[in-house]
Scaffold this motif. Structure first.
Motif, PDB file in Angstrom:
ATOM      1  N   PRO A  99     -10.399   3.642  -5.881  1.00  0.00           N
ATOM      2  CA  PRO A  99      -9.495   2.588  -5.391  1.00  0.00           C
ATOM      3  C   PRO A  99      -8.513   3.131  -4.356  1.00  0.00           C
ATOM      4  CG  PRO A  99      -9.672   2.509  -7.774  1.00  0.00           C
ATOM      5  CD  PRO A  99     -10.349   3.779  -7.344  1.00  0.00           C
ATOM      6  N   ARG A 100      -8.254   2.313  -3.344  1.00  0.00           N
ATOM      7  CA  ARG A 100      -7.317   2.694  -2.298  1.00  0.00           C
ATOM      8  C   ARG A 100      -6.048   1.840  -2.399  1.00  0.00           C
ATOM      9  NH1 ARG A 100     -10.445   3.746   3.428  1.00  0.00           N
ATOM     10  NH2 ARG A 100     -12.055   5.197   2.661  1.00  0.00           N
ATOM     11  N   PRO A 101      -4.874   2.462  -2.233  1.00  0.00           N
ATOM     12  CA  PRO A 101      -3.632   1.673  -2.303  1.00  0.00           C
ATOM     13  C   PRO A 101      -3.550   0.687  -1.143  1.00  0.00           C
ATOM     14  CG  PRO A 101      -3.180   3.918  -1.578  1.00  0.00           C
ATOM     15  CD  PRO A 101      -4.621   3.890  -1.987  1.00  0.00           C
ATOM     16  N   ALA A 102      -3.143  -0.546  -1.458  1.00  0.00           N
ATOM     17  CA  ALA A 102      -3.070  -1.597  -0.439  1.00  0.00           C
ATOM     18  C   ALA A 102      -1.700  -2.263  -0.392  1.00  0.00           C
ATOM     19  CB  ALA A 102      -4.149  -2.646  -0.702  1.00  0.00           C
ATOM     20  N   GLY A 103      -0.697  -1.651  -1.022  1.00  0.00           N
ATOM     21  CA  GLY A 103       0.657  -2.195  -0.911  1.00  0.00           C
ATOM     22  C   GLY A 103       1.347  -2.372  -2.252  1.00  0.00           C
ATOM     23  N   VAL A 104       2.649  -2.099  -2.259  1.00  0.00           N
ATOM     24  CA  VAL A 104       3.493  -2.277  -3.441  1.00  0.00           C
ATOM     25  C   VAL A 104       4.286  -3.567  -3.268  1.00  0.00           C
ATOM     26  CG1 VAL A 104       5.377  -1.292  -4.806  1.00  0.00           C
ATOM     27  CG2 VAL A 104       3.641   0.209  -3.798  1.00  0.00           C
ATOM     28  N   PHE A 105       4.418  -4.343  -4.326  1.00  0.00           N
ATOM     29  CA  PHE A 105       5.138  -5.610  -4.219  1.00  0.00           C
ATOM     30  C   PHE A 105       5.863  -5.923  -5.520  1.00  0.00           C
ATOM     31  CE2 PHE A 105       1.010  -6.699  -5.943  1.00  0.00           C
ATOM     32  CZ  PHE A 105       1.272  -7.681  -6.884  1.00  0.00           C
ATOM     33  N   GLU A 135       7.988   2.291  -8.867  1.00  0.00           N
ATOM     34  CA  GLU A 135       8.372   1.362  -7.808  1.00  0.00           C
ATOM     35  C   GLU A 135       8.089   1.872  -6.399  1.00  0.00           C
ATOM     36  OE1 GLU A 135      12.502   0.559  -8.148  1.00  0.00           O
ATOM     37  OE2 GLU A 135      13.097   2.665  -8.171  1.00  0.00           O
ATOM     38  N   ARG A 136       7.964   3.171  -6.207  1.00  0.00           N
ATOM     39  CA  ARG A 136       7.649   3.700  -4.878  1.00  0.00           C
ATOM     40  C   ARG A 136       6.154   3.740  -4.599  1.00  0.00           C
ATOM     41  NH1 ARG A 136      11.868   8.757  -3.861  1.00  0.00           N
ATOM     42  NH2 ARG A 136      13.792   7.527  -4.079  1.00  0.00           N
ATOM     43  N   GLY A 137       5.348   3.448  -5.600  1.00  0.00           N
ATOM     44  CA  GLY A 137       3.908   3.468  -5.408  1.00  0.00           C
ATOM     45  C   GLY A 137       3.314   4.848  -5.646  1.00  0.00           C
ATOM     46  N   VAL A 138       2.023   4.864  -5.917  1.00  0.00           N
ATOM     47  CA  VAL A 138       1.304   6.117  -6.174  1.00  0.00           C
ATOM     48  C   VAL A 138      -0.009   6.089  -5.393  1.00  0.00           C
ATOM     49  CG1 VAL A 138       2.326   6.544  -8.444  1.00  0.00           C
ATOM     50  CG2 VAL A 138       0.324   5.067  -8.257  1.00  0.00           C
ATOM     51  N   PRO A 139      -0.578   7.253  -5.100  1.00  0.00           N
ATOM     52  CA  PRO A 139      -1.831   7.291  -4.322  1.00  0.00           C
ATOM     53  C   PRO A 139      -3.069   6.907  -5.120  1.00  0.00           C
ATOM     54  CG  PRO A 139      -1.126   9.510  -4.868  1.00  0.00           C
ATOM     55  CD  PRO A 139      -0.021   8.602  -5.307  1.00  0.00           C
ATOM     56  N   ALA A 140      -2.973   6.938  -6.453  1.00  0.00           N
ATOM     57  CA  ALA A 140      -4.108   6.574  -7.305  1.00  0.00           C
ATOM     58  C   ALA A 140      -3.571   5.830  -8.524  1.00  0.00           C
ATOM     59  CB  ALA A 140      -4.882   7.814  -7.736  1.00  0.00           C
ATOM     60  N   PRO A 141      -4.313   4.878  -9.067  1.00  0.00           N
ATOM     61  CA  PRO A 141      -3.819   4.084 -10.205  1.00  0.00           C
ATOM     62  C   PRO A 141      -3.509   4.953 -11.420  1.00  0.00           C
ATOM     63  CG  PRO A 141      -5.811   3.115  -9.266  1.00  0.00           C
ATOM     64  CD  PRO A 141      -5.658   4.458  -8.640  1.00  0.00           C
TER      65      PRO A 141
END
Length: 205
Positions: free
Chosen positions: A152-158, A189-195
């Motif tokens: 999976p590729r990150p596509a945005g934090v919301f 909250e800042r997001g991560v590169p992998a789930p």
């Protein structure tokens, strides 16, 4: 021989009586009292006027601050509405293209009632629409992932609003890789590169 009674004692008493004191002129004693009362009244009026003026000045200052705060709030709301309008226009433009597809996401795990849709175009990207997703805990946010050939590729934090709704611009995958589906997880909250967190939304298949 007849003698007249002597008047010397009476004359002596009359001459010894103290002279009459001059009478004070009527009204002269009341003038200082009137002047003093007028001065006190003037001071009281000045103090009262200053108090009233200060009160209204403070009230006007408060009203001015409230007006500025209201104007700033309305400006933020207008900006948010303009952003939403731009997103819907972008989605409408995507839907005019026959190559665009609509992917439905269903709630999973802690959010079974959540719903989501991604309007997706392989080269133009797309828009994510989410509903009924509970607000994340402090320090957490939701992250969208594209599912393709590899991991999976990150596509945005919301984040979602108080009613569990959110919209998010989704950028096209680098290299034009074909996207099979989408998923949403709960992450820092800042997001991560992998789930790393629980999955809350996912597309079928």
């Amino acid at each position: 021989m007849t003698h007249e009674p002597t008047r010397e004692p009476f004359d002596t008493l009359a001459s010894a009586a103290p002279p009459d004191r001059p009478r004070r002129q009527r009204g002269r004693g009341s003038i200082p009292w009137i002047v003093g009362a007028a001065a006190v009244a003037g001071v009281a009026a000045a103090f009262s006027g200053a108090f009233v003026a200060g009160h209204y000045e403070a009230r006007l200052g408060q009203m001015a601050r409230e007006l500025v705060a209201t104007r700033q709030r309305l400006q933020r709301e207008v900006a948010a509405l303009n952003d939403q309008l731009a997103l819907y226009r972008s989605a409408a433009d995507l839907l005019r293209d026959p190559a665009t597809r609509v992917v439905t996401l269903r709630g999973l795990g802690p959010s079974p009632g959540a719903l989501g849709r991604v309007i997706w175009h392989r080269s133009a990207g797309g828009q994510l629409f989410v509903a009924k997703l509970p607000p994340p805990p402090p320090g957490k946010a939701y992250e969208l992932w594209t599912i393709g050939q590899g991991p999976p590729r990150p596509a945005g934090v919301f984040r979602v609003d108080a009613e569990g709704r959110a919209t998010q611009r989704v950028e096209p995958v680098a290299g034009g890789e074909r996207v099979k589906g989408f998923t949403v997880t709960l992450e820092p909250e800042r997001g991560v590169p992998a789930p790393t967190g629980p999955m809350v939304l996912a597309s079928a298949g």
